[in-house]
Design an enzyme around this catalytic site. Structure first.
Site, PDB file in Angstrom:
ATOM      1  N   SER A   5      55.814  -0.179  18.034  1.00  0.00           N
ATOM      2  CA  SER A   5      57.047   0.519  17.682  1.00  0.00           C
ATOM      3  C   SER A   5      57.515   0.150  16.266  1.00  0.00           C
ATOM      4  CB  SER A   5      58.119   0.220  18.745  1.00  0.00           C
ATOM      5  OG  SER A   5      59.226   1.091  18.604  1.00  0.00           O
ATOM      6  N   ASP A  41      55.618   8.703  25.893  1.00  0.00           N
ATOM      7  CA  ASP A  41      56.523   7.942  25.027  1.00  0.00           C
ATOM      8  C   ASP A  41      57.741   8.799  24.676  1.00  0.00           C
ATOM      9  OD1 ASP A  41      57.796   6.493  23.038  1.00  0.00           O
ATOM     10  OD2 ASP A  41      55.969   6.038  21.921  1.00  0.00           O
ATOM     11  N   HIS A  68      56.788   4.111  26.463  1.00  0.00           N
ATOM     12  CA  HIS A  68      57.151   3.203  25.365  1.00  0.00           C
ATOM     13  C   HIS A  68      57.349   1.788  25.914  1.00  0.00           C
ATOM     14  CE1 HIS A  68      58.388   3.059  21.114  1.00  0.00           C
ATOM     15  NE2 HIS A  68      59.208   2.096  21.473  1.00  0.00           N
TER      16      HIS A  68
END
Length: 293
Positions: free
Chosen positions: A102, A245, A273
């Site tokens: 991320s 995600d 995610h």
């Protein structure tokens, strides 16, 4: 395992290593507002077992690193990138394989562009490319407005449900419930609440507080204007796309891979995610194969 405090500017960063210091080094960079313990021990064990020296660290404003009021002590993504360099320096690592998630994968892209001699390879998990204005995309998602760049926006339900600007819960159990529910929203298929409750128990014990900093949400400088720089990256790159995600939905991963010369793309079925146990079953072999190449 050895712990080490690292100085980066005015910040002090907690770090630790695992495995043989003489083995090829891997630096793990967590996502925004996540400490080193974002990386499950299964990741560390697999990498050490694969013959690598693993280093992970707490970003500033997470874990046991320096915590400050962001308004009085602002910083940029370039500063967070300098933190990663400081960690490598403190562990006497000239260049490392970087595995990042991320926001951490955004920092890895900056490392690959601005400090190419410090990177052996990079693995970019659940992220978007330099040049994407994530802060503007979040604002647009919450306002119900379309994307400027033609790529999908983050799902507004994530930010609405997580109540990013809420303070910690009144007690440990309620705080754990809140964090686990946040991971449920992001995690994709095969979510195990008990697994994430155990992880967040460790994070709270590691940090020593129920408070979870949101300082990284205020960092805006250093990424949105750097898109053209991706074409200069020479580090062997693996991009991991999670089809479920809600933060960087497909085809963000493909867009990133196509922006970096020679980058490979892998999609992990059912992944959102988060690093669920089910996702790791497919993800870890892909990472190890990339590192060995």
């Amino acid at each position: 395992m050895t712990e080490r405090m690292v100085t980066s500017g005015t910040a002090r960063l907690w770090s630790e290593d695992h495995g043989d210091p003489g083995a090829p080094p891997v630096l793990l960079i967590s996502g925004d507002c996540q400490s080193a313990l974002f990386w499950p021990d299964e990741v560390v064990t697999a990498l050490v077992g694969g013959g690598f020296h693993v280093i992970r660290y707490d970003h500033r404003d997470t874990g046991r690193s320096t915590h400050r009021d962001f308004a009085a002590n602002p910083y940029t993504f370039d500063d967070l990138t300098a933190d990663a360099i400081a960690v490598l320096d403190a562990w006497d690592v000239g260049a490392a394989h970087v595995v990042a998630f991320s926001m951490g994968a955004g920092l890895a892209q900056l490392l690959a562009v601005d400090h190419p001699h410090r990177m052996l390879s990079q693995t970019l998990i659940c992220t978007h490319a330099l040049g994407i204005d994530f802060a503007d995309n979040v604002a647009r998602a919450l306002a119900g407005e379309p994307s400027r760049d033609g790529l999908p926006l983050p799902e507004s339900r994530v930010f609405e449900a997580l109540e990013l600007h809420a303070g910690p819960s009144a007690d440990r159990s309620a705080e754990l419930d809140r964090r686990v529910e946040g991971w449920r929203i992001m995690a994709g298929d095969a979510f195990d609440p008990a697994e994430f409750r155990r992880r967040e128990e460790r994070v709270i014990d590691h940090t020593g507080t129920l408070h979870q900093s949101i300082a990284h949400g205020y960092v805006t400088e250093g990424i949105a204007t750097r898109g053209a720089d991706l074409a200069r990256i020479t580090a062997p790159t693996l991009v991991v796309q999670a089809p479920l995600d809600p933060i960087s939905p497909p085809p963000h991963g493909r867009h990133l891979a196509e922006s970096i010369p020679g980058a490979a793309l892998v999609e992990i079925p059912g992944m959102g995610h988060a690093l669920t146990g089910a996702a790791l079953d497919a993800l870890l072999p892909a990472i190890l194969a990339h590192l060995r190449r």
